[in-house]
Enzyme design. Structure first.
Site, mmCIF file in Angstrom:
data_model
loop_
_atom_site.group_PDB
_atom_site.id
_atom_site.type_symbol
_atom_site.label_atom_id
_atom_site.label_comp_id
_atom_site.label_asym_id
_atom_site.label_seq_id
_atom_site.Cartn_x
_atom_site.Cartn_y
_atom_site.Cartn_z
ATOM 1 N N GLU A 12 0.761 -1.295 -0.103
ATOM 2 C CA GLU A 12 0.096 0.036 -0.006
ATOM 3 C C GLU A 12 0.925 1.417 0.031
ATOM 4 O OE1 GLU A 12 -2.900 -0.200 3.161
ATOM 5 O OE2 GLU A 12 -3.925 -1.832 2.117
ATOM 6 N N GLU A 56 -5.806 -8.539 -0.217
ATOM 7 C CA GLU A 56 -6.441 -8.247 0.757
ATOM 8 C C GLU A 56 -8.001 -7.871 0.430
ATOM 9 O OE1 GLU A 56 -5.009 -5.272 3.568
ATOM 10 O OE2 GLU A 56 -2.953 -5.659 3.185
#
Length: 502
Positions: free
Chosen positions: A175, A294
């Site tokens: 991320e 995710e």
């Protein structure tokens, strides 16, 4: 009570693609009680000689999880992997800045590899491209995968691991588009760093696969330009790009909530389109695949997490207690992944134990299955083979966030080796059963062997250590007559209809 009819046609020759078994992966981060009190609790009555909870291991084995992403997550962007190897008594306690806890480093790379092997899984290793970078990434690959005769491989041997771990799949950070991330970068900065890390990692071990960071979610202001810009650098060096997405029902609007998988579908389509744009721009023959590493429901625990005191060891963070409607959305999300099996080759339910997870534990006590355990279990067990492209005609509804939402969310998987066909179906209708007519005439001499149903009259029902209120039954009504499967899908239900030849 009235009923609504939906129709579906399944043909074994109408194929989306082979389902990579890693689509049923999961995720363990050094966060909350995922590791300490989750998979590892040396003083627990069910702990083995390595300190791992065997009751948790048995539940993970039931799920047949093929790959587990580790050690993060936001955690990895501040993690020094060297802290987690070597003699335990010499390991440092660190301030863990991503989640504001104390990391004891009692579990590290080698221990996690041992655990993964014990539950019949592989490790998907993430490297720190936040506070660290190229040098540490190549060193970790050398430590894990090089046989012997070099500094880092010989150090692994000195730590008691003569044979290399042979970790195949590696994430280039986590991320990095997020301002919350330690070492947050622009797409241009990340692309340059990631491609250089990728280069040396593959020089150390040319057999590994690499995952480039995509957007943290589809609502990021830089999406999908982040993918387009970063892939300008990493496209030729990596094999996958990541996607992350969580959903919640904060407004208590169940019709909109159960339609969130439509948003997930659009997210996947947009990332595919962006990858193919870069492919065309580069005049490349290479197709980039997706790692949805995710995904889950996450919102129940937000208020409790805000009240936690910082700098404790393994506090109860992100411990969502899932209800029945969460299981329905998870089922639809699994169906969405299967609908894109030609491009989504890896997916990780985040996470596996205690932290937004299908498995919950008590410290020193019991382990149990959350409501979302069951759709995940069914898809992992019966969703192996080829993802088929069904033709579906379903009545639809409008809601606050979406229009034209089909009541029937469904797909089919053909396991040619086992001569089995499985239909996964969610009925989103909150008040009426859905009569399913599924044409399977292309599958001669098949018969219905099981119709599993997950249903409950309370959408907010949860499972606890004391009572499993939400669990499947095998009393579904599916029957096959003249090539047509007829089944009544109860209102608000997850269904698994299994057919077999003979």
């Amino acid at each position: 009570m009235t009923s609504t009819t939906a129709k579906m046609v399944v043909d074994k020759d109408h194929r989306i693609g082979e389902i990579d078994r890693r689509i049923y992966g999961s995720f363990i981060e050094h966060l909350g009680r995922a590791v300490y009190g989750g998979i590892y609790e040396p003083n627990h009555p069910h702990a083995n000689e390595s300190g791992f909870r065997t009751d948790v291991m048995e539940l993970v084995k039931q799920l047949n999880v093929p790959i587990v992403r580790y050690p993060g997550g936001n955690f990895v962007s501040g993690y020094n992997w060297e802290d987690g190897v070597g003699p335990r008594e010499q390991r440092s306690r660190r301030l863990e800045l991503a989640w504001r806890t104390i990391e004891t480093n009692q579990v590290g790379t080698n221990e996690f590899v041992d655990w993964a092997r014990a539950v019949n899984s592989e490790v998907m290793m993430a490297v720190n491209l936040g506070t660290r970078g190229i040098d540490d990434a190549r060193n970790l690959v050398e430590y894990c995968n090089h046989p012997q005769g070099s500094y880092w491989s010989d150090l692994r041997i000195a730590h008691g691991y003569q044979q290399p771990h042979r970790i195949k799949t590696w994430c280039l950070g986590n991320e990095m588009d997020g301002p919350w991330q330690i070492g947050h970068q622009t797409a241009e900065e990340y692309g340059r760093l990631a491609v250089e890390a990728a280069k040396v990692m593959k020089w150390v071990d040319p057999t590994i696969e690499l995952v480039s960071c995509g957007s943290s979610n589809s609502s990021m202001p830089t999406f999908p330009q982040w993918e387009a810009t970063s892939l300008e650098h990493t496209y030729d060096a990596v094999d996958y790009i990541s996607l992350h997405q969580y959903y919640g029902n904060r407004s208590d609007d169940t019709p909109s909530y159960l339609a969130k998988s439509l948003d997930m579908d659009q997210f996947i389509r947009t990332v595919i389109a962006t990858c193919d744009f870069v492919k065309a721009k580069k005049r490349s023959k290479k197709t980039l695949y997706l790692s949805f590493d995710e995904w889950n429901v996450w919102y129940h625990s937000n208020e409790a997490d805000q009240q936690l005191e910082p700098w404790s060891v393994a506090p109860p963070q992100l411990e969502d207690v899932y209800n029945f409607e969460d299981a329905l959305l998870v089922g639809s999300m699994l169906i969405t992944l299967l609908k894109h099996a030609d491009r989504v080759k890896i997916a990780c339910m985040a996470q596996l134990v205690n932290v937004i997870a299908p498995i919950m534990t008590e410290n020193g006590g019991r382990a149990w299955k959350q409501t979302i355990f069951y759709p995940y279990l069914h898809a992992s067990l019966y969703g192996r083979g080829v993802s088929l492209q069904p033709i579906i005609a379903s009545p639809k509804y409008d809601c606050a966030e979406f229009t034209d939402v089909p009541y029937l969310e469904a797909t089919a998987v053909y396991n040619e080796a086992q001569e089995e066909l499985t239909v996964f179906a969610v009925n989103r209708h909150l008040e009426e059963p859905l009569l399913l007519e599924c044409d399977v005439r292309n599958f001669e001499n098949y018969r219905v062997v099981e119709h599993l149903v997950l249903e409950h009259d309370d959408l907010k029902a949860v499972n606890t250590a004391d009572e499993e209120r939400v669990k499947p039954h095998a009393d579904g009504t599916a029957e096959l007559t003249e090539g047509i499967v007829h089944a009544s899908l109860p209102q608000a239900s997850w269904n698994v209809i299994r057919l077999r030849k003979g």
